[in-house]
Enzyme design. Structure first.
Site, short mmCIF file in Angstrom:
data_model
loop_
_atom_site.label_atom_id
_atom_site.label_comp_id
_atom_site.label_asym_id
_atom_site.label_seq_id
_atom_site.Cartn_x
_atom_site.Cartn_y
_atom_site.Cartn_z
CG HIS A 16 69.00 -30.96 -20.72
ND1 HIS A 16 70.27 -30.48 -20.93
CD2 HIS A 16 68.23 -30.40 -21.68
CE1 HIS A 16 70.26 -29.66 -21.97
NE2 HIS A 16 69.04 -29.58 -22.44
CG ASP A 59 72.91 -36.07 -12.48
OD1 ASP A 59 72.20 -35.36 -13.20
OD2 ASP A 59 73.62 -35.63 -11.56
C1 GDG Z 1 70.60 -31.04 -15.70
C2 GDG Z 1 70.59 -32.56 -15.53
C3 GDG Z 1 72.61 -32.68 -16.98
C4 GDG Z 1 76.45 -25.94 -9.40
N1 GDG Z 1 76.63 -25.21 -8.28
C5 GDG Z 1 77.07 -24.01 -8.66
C6 GDG Z 1 77.19 -24.00 -10.06
N2 GDG Z 1 76.80 -25.21 -10.49
C7 GDG Z 1 76.84 -25.62 -11.89
C8 GDG Z 1 77.78 -26.78 -12.11
C9 GDG Z 1 77.23 -27.37 -13.40
C10 GDG Z 1 75.74 -27.09 -13.28
O1 GDG Z 1 75.56 -26.07 -12.30
C11 GDG Z 1 74.99 -28.32 -12.78
O2 GDG Z 1 74.93 -29.24 -13.83
P1 GDG Z 1 74.67 -30.79 -13.58
O3 GDG Z 1 74.82 -31.46 -14.89
O4 GDG Z 1 75.64 -31.28 -12.57
O5 GDG Z 1 73.21 -30.93 -12.97
P2 GDG Z 1 71.71 -30.31 -13.20
O6 GDG Z 1 71.63 -28.92 -12.73
O7 GDG Z 1 70.82 -31.26 -12.50
O8 GDG Z 1 71.47 -30.33 -14.80
C12 GDG Z 1 72.00 -33.10 -15.64
C13 GDG Z 1 72.46 -31.18 -17.21
O9 GDG Z 1 71.11 -30.76 -17.05
C14 GDG Z 1 72.93 -30.77 -18.61
O10 GDG Z 1 72.30 -31.51 -19.60
O11 GDG Z 1 73.99 -33.00 -16.96
O12 GDG Z 1 72.00 -34.52 -15.55
O13 GDG Z 1 70.00 -32.93 -14.28
O14 GDG Z 1 77.71 -26.68 -14.53
O15 GDG Z 1 79.10 -26.31 -12.18
N3 GDG Z 1 77.63 -22.95 -10.78
C15 GDG Z 1 77.98 -21.83 -10.09
N4 GDG Z 1 77.90 -21.77 -8.71
C16 GDG Z 1 77.46 -22.83 -7.95
O16 GDG Z 1 77.43 -22.76 -6.73
N5 GDG Z 1 78.44 -20.77 -10.76
#
Ligand code: GDG
Length: 475
Positions: free
Chosen positions: A156, A368
């Site tokens: 990921h 990322d």
């Molecule tokens: C890893 C990889 C890759 C965030 N704050 C809250 C909340 N979130 C949710 C977001 C989004 C998820 O968490 C974060 O996803 P990201 O992709 O931005 O980042 P990582 O956590 O680092 O994820 C990344 C991912 O895996 C998938 O393959 O894209 O590159 O690092 O969905 O909306 N959700 C809630 N409250 C919050 O305050 N409910």
């Protein structure tokens, strides 16, 4: 149809009718419901004493199999090698890599132990799909216990350039272990290229690119396949959430406090890979260079805590508190706080609604794998009056979302200019950019991601069986 076994560090908390889970969890759970199967991983519990036992929970055709970790395993496998060594290295932060041989041994040991726990639950024709950097040695550990099933791996996070990976002392063991999988999935083509580069130049293996479909890798006396499978979301579901959320009290109250000012929105786990300090400074630069925006725009940064028991995360938190305090002290007025920095979690629906209300989605990680927030931001927009996405060129999502204003997060002036361009962009251009991006998100949603990966994993198995049968006929 074969059963699907998902293995991930944490098993996503999904309950029918419960709080909405993230897109990844839903996509994977949907696949499990279709094929029947099991989701296996750490329960999230850290045991002070005693021997962890697997807990099985049946929900229709899906079994959730979870197990706790003893404190030493948590410290070495999770906090240590996974998050203090691999996470910074894979995000190109060689300066933050901490390495301890005992942690590495613990990481390997926990992978072997988890594999041992899974083996008795496996059937011969199960297809196993392992997720993320915590579990790189998992296939090798299963193979050592005689498991012959097809095993795929999806990373990921980014796969680093060889020169960065070489900073992780056991880099060769890690790549060799990756070669025990049958199929490796990366988020983007650059990640795939970085892996192939290591295979060819450091491991002296071979890579054969196919005109279509995964490349074939020969290294460490194994043949496997690898490709990029950019992860998606369910954009229409986010759009629904955003519309419903906009009617909620919290979002309406927040909107009232803006008093018609424009809104810039960011949401990230509070992680040093997300580029928050640079982002705050670029917003400051905007206020510096374009005084007309003072008292006319608000920047909301939601940054829920993550890995708060690690020094690097305590440091970034302090740094951000300092920066937001400094910038607010410099520009705030009695009726206006430029940066609202909020160190807590909100419901998914609230986030989606805030995205819809905002004029700019400000997503500028230093590195990322993909960044789902960028995709969620676009999905949440009103098609008639969409906001503008300002997106880092170092997010995997930048490979797909060409309608975003792409920035280099190191270039503070460049980011400030992009913010100004986004805030002033005419509606026709915003709509055109939105249409381009939403079409891409619908075409490559999370089901497509999952189906492409599983098709290649299963297809590879058929090809292998045919090859085995052919060579058996020859002898
Ligand atoms: C890893 C990889 C890759 C965030 N704050 C809250 C909340 N979130 C949710 C977001 C989004 C998820 O968490 C974060 O996803 P990201 O992709 O931005 O980042 P990582 O956590 O680092 O994820 C990344 C991912 O895996 C998938 O393959 O894209 O590159 O690092 O969905 O909306 N959700 C809630 N409250 C919050 O305050 N409910």
């Amino acid at each position: 149809m074969s059963r699907l076994i998902i293995v991930s560090n944490r098993v996503a908390p999904i309950s029918e009718g419960g709080p909405a889970a993230g897109g990844l969890a839903v996509g994977v759970y949907d696949a499990l419901k279709e094929t029947g199967g099991m989701w296996f991983g750490w329960s999230g519990d850290v045991l002070a004493s005693g021997q962890p036992q697997i807990q099985l929970e049946e929900r229709g055709p899906v079994t959730f199999a979870t197990i706790g970790l003893v404190r030493r395993d948590y410290d070495q496998y999770y906090r240590g090698f996974s998050n203090a060594t691999l996470w910074p290295a894979f995000h190109y932060r060689a300066d933050l890599i901490q390495y301890d041989r005992h942690d590495f041994e613990g990481y390997w040991r926990v992978n072997e132990w988890l594999a041992q726990q899974l083996v008795p639950l496996l059937r011969e024709d199960d297809v196993i799909w392992v997720h993320d950097y915590h579990l790189i040695p998992f296939a090798q550990a299963l193979r050592a216990q005689g498991v012959k099933n097809r095993i795929g791996f999806f990373l990921h996070i980014p796969f680093p350039a060889s020169q960065v990976l070489l900073a992780v002392p056991p880099h060769r063991l890690l790549v060799e272990a990756l070669c025990s999988f049958d199929l490796l999935g990366f988020q983007t083509e650059p990640d795939l290229r970085a892996f192939c580069d290591y295979v060819v130049n450091e491991a002296h293996g071979e890579v054969e690119h196919a005109a279509k479909g995964p490349s074939t890798i020969r290294a460490f006396e194994r043949t496997l396949r690898a490709a990029a499978y950019p992860i998606g979301i369910y954009p229409d579901e986010i759009a629904q959430l955003a519309k419903a959320g906009a009617r909620g009290k919290l979002v309406r109250t927040m909107k009232a406090t803006l008093h018609e000012r424009k809104l810039i929105m960011s949401v990230d786990r509070l992680d040093y890979s997300k580029g928050l300090v640079e982002r705050f400074r670029a917003f400051e630069r905007l206020l510096d260079h374009a005084p007309a925006y003072r008292n006319n725009v608000s920047f909301v940064q939601i940054a829920p805590p993550t890995r708060a028991d690690m020094h690097a995360y305590q440091d970034i938190r302090l740094q951000l508190e300092g920066e937001s305090g400094r910038i607010n002290g410099r520009f705030a007025e009695l009726d206006w706080t430029p940066i609202r920095y909020i160190h807590r979690q909100y419901e998914r629906q609230v986030l989606a609604a805030l995205f819809r209300e905002s004029h700019v989605g400000y997503v500028t990680p230093l590195r990322d794998g993909m960044n789902l927030v960028a995709k969620e931001y676009v999905s949440a927009q009103d098609p008639d009056d969409p906001g503008v996405l300002v997106l880092s060129c170092f997010a995997g999502a930048a490979q797909e979302l060409e309608g975003a204003l792409i920035v280099n997060p190191i270039d503070i002036d460049g980011m400030a200019e992009a913010l100004a361009t986004g805030l002033a962009m005419p509606a026709a251009e915003r709509r055109a950019r939105y249409r381009d991006m939403i079409a891409q998100l619908r075409e490559n949603n999370v089901s497509v991601w999952r189906d492409n990966f599983l098709r290649d994993l299963q297809g590879g198995g058929e090809k292998r069986r045919a090859m085995r049968a052919k060579s058996a006929r020859k002898t």
